[in-house]
Design a protein around this motif. Sequence first.
Motif, mmCIF file in Angstrom:
data_model
loop_
_atom_site.group_PDB
_atom_site.id
_atom_site.type_symbol
_atom_site.label_atom_id
_atom_site.label_comp_id
_atom_site.label_asym_id
_atom_site.label_seq_id
_atom_site.Cartn_x
_atom_site.Cartn_y
_atom_site.Cartn_z
ATOM 1 N N ARG A 1 64.788 101.845 -14.416
ATOM 2 C CA ARG A 1 63.857 102.368 -13.405
ATOM 3 C C ARG A 1 62.641 101.463 -13.257
ATOM 4 O O ARG A 1 62.207 101.175 -12.142
ATOM 5 N N GLU A 2 62.098 101.020 -14.377
ATOM 6 C CA GLU A 2 60.949 100.109 -14.302
ATOM 7 C C GLU A 2 61.323 98.838 -13.543
ATOM 8 O O GLU A 2 60.559 98.352 -12.704
ATOM 9 N N ALA A 3 62.513 98.301 -13.829
ATOM 10 C CA ALA A 3 62.956 97.076 -13.162
ATOM 11 C C ALA A 3 63.097 97.287 -11.659
ATOM 12 O O ALA A 3 62.687 96.435 -10.859
ATOM 13 N N LEU A 4 63.650 98.420 -11.252
ATOM 14 C CA LEU A 4 63.848 98.694 -9.827
ATOM 15 C C LEU A 4 62.513 98.833 -9.105
ATOM 16 O O LEU A 4 62.354 98.356 -7.973
ATOM 17 N N ILE A 5 61.556 99.475 -9.749
ATOM 18 C CA ILE A 5 60.246 99.634 -9.127
ATOM 19 C C ILE A 5 59.549 98.279 -9.003
ATOM 20 O O ILE A 5 58.905 97.987 -7.983
ATOM 21 N N VAL A 6 59.706 97.422 -10.002
ATOM 22 C CA VAL A 6 59.142 96.077 -9.910
ATOM 23 C C VAL A 6 59.791 95.308 -8.763
ATOM 24 O O VAL A 6 59.108 94.614 -7.985
ATOM 25 N N LEU A 7 61.108 95.435 -8.611
ATOM 26 C CA LEU A 7 61.803 94.751 -7.515
ATOM 27 C C LEU A 7 61.304 95.248 -6.160
ATOM 28 O O LEU A 7 61.202 94.462 -5.207
ATOM 29 N N GLU A 8 60.981 96.523 -6.071
ATOM 30 C CA GLU A 8 60.444 97.033 -4.815
ATOM 31 C C GLU A 8 59.050 96.451 -4.557
ATOM 32 O O GLU A 8 58.742 96.031 -3.440
ATOM 33 N N ILE A 9 58.216 96.421 -5.581
ATOM 34 C CA ILE A 9 56.871 95.864 -5.430
ATOM 35 C C ILE A 9 56.934 94.402 -4.988
ATOM 36 O O ILE A 9 56.151 93.951 -4.149
ATOM 37 N N LEU A 10 57.922 93.660 -5.526
ATOM 38 C CA LEU A 10 58.074 92.240 -5.196
ATOM 39 C C LEU A 10 58.780 92.008 -3.862
ATOM 40 O O LEU A 10 58.838 90.877 -3.382
ATOM 41 N N GLY A 11 59.339 93.076 -3.276
ATOM 42 C CA GLY A 11 59.932 92.954 -1.951
ATOM 43 C C GLY A 11 61.423 92.692 -1.910
ATOM 44 O O GLY A 11 61.960 92.317 -0.859
ATOM 45 N N TRP A 12 62.128 92.927 -3.006
ATOM 46 C CA TRP A 12 63.568 92.680 -3.033
ATOM 47 C C TRP A 12 64.390 93.903 -2.626
ATOM 48 O O TRP A 12 65.499 93.773 -2.098
ATOM 49 N N VAL A 13 63.887 95.102 -2.908
ATOM 50 C CA VAL A 13 64.645 96.314 -2.605
ATOM 51 C C VAL A 13 63.745 97.353 -1.958
ATOM 52 O O VAL A 13 62.514 97.246 -1.992
ATOM 53 N N ASP A 14 64.394 98.348 -1.398
ATOM 54 C CA ASP A 14 63.695 99.487 -0.793
ATOM 55 C C ASP A 14 64.185 100.735 -1.499
ATOM 56 O O ASP A 14 65.385 101.032 -1.483
ATOM 57 N N ILE A 15 63.294 101.455 -2.160
ATOM 58 C CA ILE A 15 63.666 102.680 -2.874
ATOM 59 C C ILE A 15 63.509 103.863 -1.934
ATOM 60 O O ILE A 15 62.418 104.122 -1.434
ATOM 61 N N ARG A 16 64.604 104.572 -1.699
ATOM 62 C CA ARG A 16 64.588 105.760 -0.854
ATOM 63 C C ARG A 16 64.962 106.940 -1.736
ATOM 64 O O ARG A 16 66.144 107.197 -1.989
ATOM 65 N N THR A 17 63.936 107.616 -2.220
ATOM 66 C CA THR A 17 64.151 108.699 -3.171
ATOM 67 C C THR A 17 65.126 109.729 -2.614
ATOM 68 O O THR A 17 64.950 110.237 -1.515
ATOM 69 N N GLY A 18 66.157 110.020 -3.389
ATOM 70 C CA GLY A 18 67.174 110.963 -2.973
ATOM 71 C C GLY A 18 68.361 110.308 -2.300
ATOM 72 O O GLY A 18 69.419 110.924 -2.159
ATOM 73 N N ASN A 19 68.195 109.051 -1.873
ATOM 74 C CA ASN A 19 69.276 108.335 -1.188
ATOM 75 C C ASN A 19 69.746 107.091 -1.932
ATOM 76 O O ASN A 19 70.894 106.683 -1.807
ATOM 77 N N GLY A 20 68.876 106.459 -2.691
ATOM 78 C CA GLY A 20 69.281 105.290 -3.449
ATOM 79 C C GLY A 20 68.314 104.134 -3.319
ATOM 80 O O GLY A 20 67.226 104.254 -2.740
ATOM 81 N N VAL A 21 68.728 103.000 -3.864
ATOM 82 C CA VAL A 21 67.938 101.774 -3.842
ATOM 83 C C VAL A 21 68.730 100.727 -3.066
ATOM 84 O O VAL A 21 69.863 100.404 -3.428
#
Length: 230
Positions: A52-72
């Motif tokens: 989870r920490e890694a995914l949030i960092v990737l979102e902050i850096l602009g690699w992914v979009d986290i859509r709570t309830g739908n996925g990353v």
Amino acid sequence: MPLPIIKAERLYQKISKLLIQQIKDGKFIAGQALPAERDLSQQLGVSRSSVREALIVLEILGWVDIRTGNGVFVKNLLPAQAEPNEFDEISVEELLKARELIEGELAALAAINASDAQLLALQQVMQQMQDNAKDSSEFHDLDMKFHFLIGELTGNTILEKILKDLWNQRYSAIFTRFEALCADDVSEVMLLDHQNITAALVKRDAPAARQAMRTHLQHVYSKLFKPNFS
């Protein structure tokens, strides 16, 4: 010839770097959902909290979009340079575990050392928290005041400083994003926790104060790490 400096990497950085390489290699393409947290955790042999920490960092850096309830999902427009080693902040999981250990002991010490006047001041802050439970901004400020006052109640200025240093880590980019994504309206649970801490301190019951504080921070941890993104 001098040897190069070897920088230690946090686990979330290693996971982030691996996922970025997977995206660069085309194993995850633009618009595609990454595997669920639990699946990534099992595949990589790491804890779900580290994923989870890694995914949030990737979102902050602009690699992914986290859509709570739908996925990353992999971003359609990827950053040119941003890498996890450019993002070096304290792990949220490590911070909460440290706070649970340290603030539990501070609460126990406060139960022993607090003056009657200080305990009255703590009760007044508790009353203000009850009165402002629906105002998230005011509640947050009072929450900070409550914890800082407990540090003061220990009678140890070094412990007060340690507490404030820990608290200031809440304003990091990763912790702020964690709260925005994962912590819904928590005022009711947090209010009850603070009431239990106050009651133990007023009774000067050190073991109860320690446990009440540790339970409170365990609740914070649960709020940030238990819900799934998908």
